[in-house]
Design a protein around this motif. Structure first.
Motif: not given
Length: 307
Positions: A119-127
């Motif tokens: 299961r793939i989880t993607i995390f990306r910051l936007c701050d």
């Protein structure tokens, strides 16, 4: 799991059978294991929850179908929610802190399992201005997604994480204090997370500092699982395009579209997440956590399942 929810966590019958076959069992035998742990759970002082079946299933998958380890995994899950209740009590959708977290980072759990049943989880910051109080806020929506997977009983062989650092800067790095990192690590090991690979994309100029920090908190045997990609073509060598969002040249929906669906799902489960606020067990706190951060991290990583 309702049909509309299943669209975000797809598992085919063939994939389920392949996962069970890997462990040398069938689905009926798996259900028997779940029942054994459920009966054990009824005799404990652990919280008696309606969603316990999902938690048991996740524990078995993360513990490679070892019943005794799965029992300890459940105990650890409740213990960590008690020890770090100041963080877990924030895991409720439709609150001000949730809205702040949703704006500061994007977390997407991909709907399809990869060919190796991850299961793939993607995390990306936007701050870019680092407007959050601490780095735990960046992870809040991620943990809501993890909790949903736990109480809904997701099916998988292992997990693949993609960390997109395009919006990551020095000010964000400073939000990840040793205390924050320690909490994050203990939360991960509380469910004995099985981790296949950790991929980094869109690394910023401060790459050396970022990777230095990451490796500082990873056990040496995990270092080979860390993949740094300078191009998306490199990422495709590990993950086929059809399992990736369009943002990365994949054929799935964009991160923004998938995140919108995930947030709507999480927000619709507000009542379930509020019930989880009671998922604590003070009887498990027979000893205080070590005050030595390095010792605590080292001990915790002995429990991390690395494929």
């Amino acid at each position: 799991m309702p049909a509309q929810d299943q669209e975000l966590l797809l598992v085919t019958e063939a994939e389920r059978n392949a996962i069970f076959k890997h462990y040398g069992i069938n689905e009926g035998e798996f259900d028997e294991m779940v029942n054994i742990i459920r009966e054990w759970h009824k005799k404990t002082k652990l919280p008696q929850e309606d969603t316990i079946s999902g938690k048991i299933k996740i524990a078995l998958f993360n513990c490679k179908m070892d019943i005794e380890k799965a029992k300890r995994c459940l105990e650890s899950y409740y213990k960590i929610r008690t020890v770090h209740s100041d963080f877990f009590d924030k895991l409720v959708p439709n609150t001000n802190i949730y809205n702040l977290a949703k704006e500061a980072s994007k977390t997407v759990i991909m709907p399809k399992l990869t060919p190796d049943l991850c299961r793939i989880t993607i995390f990306r910051l936007c701050d870019p201005n680092a407007n959050v109080p601490d780095g735990l806020i960046y992870e809040l929506v991620s943990f809501l997604g993890v909790e949903y997977r736990i109480f809904s009983g997701d099916t998988f062989y292992s997990n693949t994480l993609i960390i997109d650092l395009k919006g990551f800067g020095f000010h964000n790095l400073m939000k990840y204090s040793p205390g924050v990192c320690n909490t994050l690590i203990h939360c991960l090991v509380s469910v004995k997370l099985r981790l296949k690979n950790l991929h980094f994309v869109n690394l910023p100029p401060i790459m050396d500092k970022v990777m230095g920090m990451v490796k500082m908190f990873l056990p040496s045997k995990m270092h080979d699982k860390v993949k740094v990609h300078q191009t998306y073509e490199s990422l495709y060598e590990s993950i086929p395009k059809e399992y990736l969002p369009s943002n990365y040249g994949g054929t799935e929906a964009s991160i923004e579209e998938l995140e919108e669906k995930w947030c709507k799902l999480l927000e619709s489960k507000e009542d379930e997440f509020k019930l989880l606020l009671k998922a604590k067990c003070h009887d498990l706190l027979d000893e205080k956590p070590s005050k030595n951060h390095n010792d605590q991290v080292e001990g915790s990583f002995r429990k991390l399942n690395i494929d």
